[in-house]
Motif scaffolding. Structure first.
Motif, PDB file in Angstrom:
ATOM      1  N   MET A   1      -5.508  95.912  16.027  1.00  0.00           N
ATOM      2  CA  MET A   1      -6.044  94.489  16.132  1.00  0.00           C
ATOM      3  C   MET A   1      -5.454  93.747  15.139  1.00  0.00           C
ATOM      4  N   HIS A   2      -5.347  92.481  15.592  1.00  0.00           N
ATOM      5  CA  HIS A   2      -4.839  91.477  14.972  1.00  0.00           C
ATOM      6  C   HIS A   2      -5.922  90.406  14.705  1.00  0.00           C
ATOM      7  N   ILE A   3      -6.131  90.116  13.355  1.00  0.00           N
ATOM      8  CA  ILE A   3      -7.205  88.752  13.264  1.00  0.00           C
ATOM      9  C   ILE A   3      -6.353  87.389  12.878  1.00  0.00           C
ATOM     10  N   LEU A   4      -6.887  86.444  13.678  1.00  0.00           N
ATOM     11  CA  LEU A   4      -6.444  85.234  13.596  1.00  0.00           C
ATOM     12  C   LEU A   4      -7.260  84.272  12.613  1.00  0.00           C
ATOM     13  N   VAL A   5      -6.908  83.653  11.509  1.00  0.00           N
ATOM     14  CA  VAL A   5      -7.781  82.513  10.903  1.00  0.00           C
ATOM     15  C   VAL A   5      -7.501  81.303  11.248  1.00  0.00           C
ATOM     16  N   ALA A   6      -8.365  80.504  11.519  1.00  0.00           N
ATOM     17  CA  ALA A   6      -8.352  79.268  11.768  1.00  0.00           C
ATOM     18  C   ALA A   6      -8.242  78.310  10.502  1.00  0.00           C
ATOM     19  N   ASP A   7      -7.337  77.333  10.561  1.00  0.00           N
ATOM     20  CA  ASP A   7      -7.317  76.383   9.513  1.00  0.00           C
ATOM     21  C   ASP A   7      -8.380  75.385   9.321  1.00  0.00           C
ATOM     22  N   GLU A   8      -9.251  74.991  10.499  1.00  0.00           N
ATOM     23  CA  GLU A   8     -10.221  74.479  10.353  1.00  0.00           C
ATOM     24  C   GLU A   8     -11.544  75.085  11.261  1.00  0.00           C
ATOM     25  N   PRO A   9     -12.258  75.682  10.331  1.00  0.00           N
ATOM     26  CA  PRO A   9     -13.624  76.703  10.915  1.00  0.00           C
ATOM     27  C   PRO A   9     -14.313  75.899  12.001  1.00  0.00           C
ATOM     28  N   GLN A  10     -14.349  74.472  12.045  1.00  0.00           N
ATOM     29  CA  GLN A  10     -14.991  73.766  13.124  1.00  0.00           C
ATOM     30  C   GLN A  10     -14.377  73.946  14.413  1.00  0.00           C
ATOM     31  N   LEU A  11     -13.329  74.298  14.547  1.00  0.00           N
ATOM     32  CA  LEU A  11     -12.615  74.460  15.722  1.00  0.00           C
ATOM     33  C   LEU A  11     -12.113  75.829  16.310  1.00  0.00           C
ATOM     34  N   VAL A  12     -12.846  76.799  15.607  1.00  0.00           N
ATOM     35  CA  VAL A  12     -12.701  78.380  16.072  1.00  0.00           C
ATOM     36  C   VAL A  12     -12.807  78.654  17.385  1.00  0.00           C
ATOM     37  N   VAL A  13     -14.090  78.007  17.751  1.00  0.00           N
ATOM     38  CA  VAL A  13     -14.157  78.267  19.393  1.00  0.00           C
ATOM     39  C   VAL A  13     -13.158  77.555  20.252  1.00  0.00           C
ATOM     40  N   VAL A  14     -12.764  76.650  20.023  1.00  0.00           N
ATOM     41  CA  VAL A  14     -11.890  75.829  20.771  1.00  0.00           C
ATOM     42  C   VAL A  14     -10.340  76.917  20.640  1.00  0.00           C
ATOM     43  N   HIS A  15     -10.185  77.215  19.537  1.00  0.00           N
ATOM     44  CA  HIS A  15      -8.907  77.868  19.409  1.00  0.00           C
ATOM     45  C   HIS A  15      -8.847  79.114  20.145  1.00  0.00           C
ATOM     46  N   GLY A  16     -10.092  79.856  20.342  1.00  0.00           N
ATOM     47  CA  GLY A  16     -10.227  80.928  21.105  1.00  0.00           C
ATOM     48  C   GLY A  16     -10.141  80.919  22.293  1.00  0.00           C
ATOM     49  N   LEU A  17     -10.729  79.654  22.900  1.00  0.00           N
ATOM     50  CA  LEU A  17     -10.530  79.381  24.303  1.00  0.00           C
ATOM     51  C   LEU A  17      -9.321  79.061  24.602  1.00  0.00           C
ATOM     52  N   VAL A  18      -8.420  78.330  23.729  1.00  0.00           N
ATOM     53  CA  VAL A  18      -6.929  78.257  24.235  1.00  0.00           C
ATOM     54  C   VAL A  18      -6.306  79.632  24.031  1.00  0.00           C
ATOM     55  N   LEU A  19      -6.261  80.329  23.225  1.00  0.00           N
ATOM     56  CA  LEU A  19      -5.738  81.545  23.054  1.00  0.00           C
ATOM     57  C   LEU A  19      -6.120  82.452  24.479  1.00  0.00           C
ATOM     58  N   ASP A  20      -7.171  82.429  24.876  1.00  0.00           N
ATOM     59  CA  ASP A  20      -7.644  83.087  25.857  1.00  0.00           C
ATOM     60  C   ASP A  20      -6.775  82.558  27.273  1.00  0.00           C
ATOM     61  N   ARG A  21      -6.957  81.304  27.241  1.00  0.00           N
ATOM     62  CA  ARG A  21      -6.045  80.621  28.528  1.00  0.00           C
ATOM     63  C   ARG A  21      -4.638  81.144  28.610  1.00  0.00           C
ATOM     64  N   ILE A  22      -3.958  81.031  27.478  1.00  0.00           N
ATOM     65  CA  ILE A  22      -2.517  81.286  27.230  1.00  0.00           C
ATOM     66  C   ILE A  22      -2.190  82.628  27.477  1.00  0.00           C
ATOM     67  N   GLN A  23      -3.109  83.405  27.031  1.00  0.00           N
ATOM     68  CA  GLN A  23      -2.980  85.032  27.388  1.00  0.00           C
ATOM     69  C   GLN A  23      -3.144  85.280  28.966  1.00  0.00           C
ATOM     70  N   LYS A  24      -4.020  84.443  29.613  1.00  0.00           N
ATOM     71  CA  LYS A  24      -4.196  84.482  31.091  1.00  0.00           C
ATOM     72  C   LYS A  24      -3.164  84.029  31.810  1.00  0.00           C
ATOM     73  N   ILE A  25      -2.322  83.152  31.166  1.00  0.00           N
ATOM     74  CA  ILE A  25      -1.331  82.413  32.014  1.00  0.00           C
ATOM     75  C   ILE A  25      -0.046  83.374  31.854  1.00  0.00           C
ATOM     76  N   LYS A  26       0.082  83.941  30.594  1.00  0.00           N
ATOM     77  CA  LYS A  26       1.332  84.523  30.204  1.00  0.00           C
ATOM     78  C   LYS A  26       1.266  86.209  30.880  1.00  0.00           C
ATOM     79  N   SER A  27       0.176  86.827  30.721  1.00  0.00           N
ATOM     80  CA  SER A  27      -0.020  88.132  31.089  1.00  0.00           C
ATOM     81  C   SER A  27      -1.166  88.478  32.073  1.00  0.00           C
TER      82      SER A  27
END
Length: 90
Positions: A1-27
């Motif tokens: 498991m790899h844990i990502l740390v957001a530079d701006e804690p207020q944006l962690v939900v959005v970062h997660g959603l973006v990473l999920d979308r990238i993973q969906k597109i790529k794989s």
């Protein structure tokens, strides 16, 4: 498991959603089956006024596009779900 740390804690939900979308597109793998959280996240915006939907709410008329907008509406990005029921505004 790899844990990502957001530079701006207020944006962690959005970062997660973006990473999920990238993973969906790529794989074609979906990390989150649905977008639900213990709290809801949304943005305040103006929405096109519909008399049956925005009864008694504050409105503004835009002289540029000649449209009427209901102001201070919420566009939900992530919806809180408790006991299988959707909470805010839905």
């Amino acid at each position: 498991m790899h844990i990502l740390v957001a530079d701006e804690p207020q944006l962690v939900v959005v970062h997660g959603l973006v990473l999920d979308r990238i993973q969906k597109i790529k794989s074609d793998v979906v990390t989150f089956g649905s977008r639900c959280a213990p709290v809801s996240y949304g943005i305040i915006c103006d929405k096109i006024y519909h008399p049956e939907k925005h009864i008694g709410e504050a409105v503004r008329h835009d002289p540029r596009d000649k449209m009427t907008y209901a102001i201070d509406q919420i566009d939900w990005l992530v919806i809180q779900i408790q006991d299988g029921k959707v909470s805010p505004g839905e």
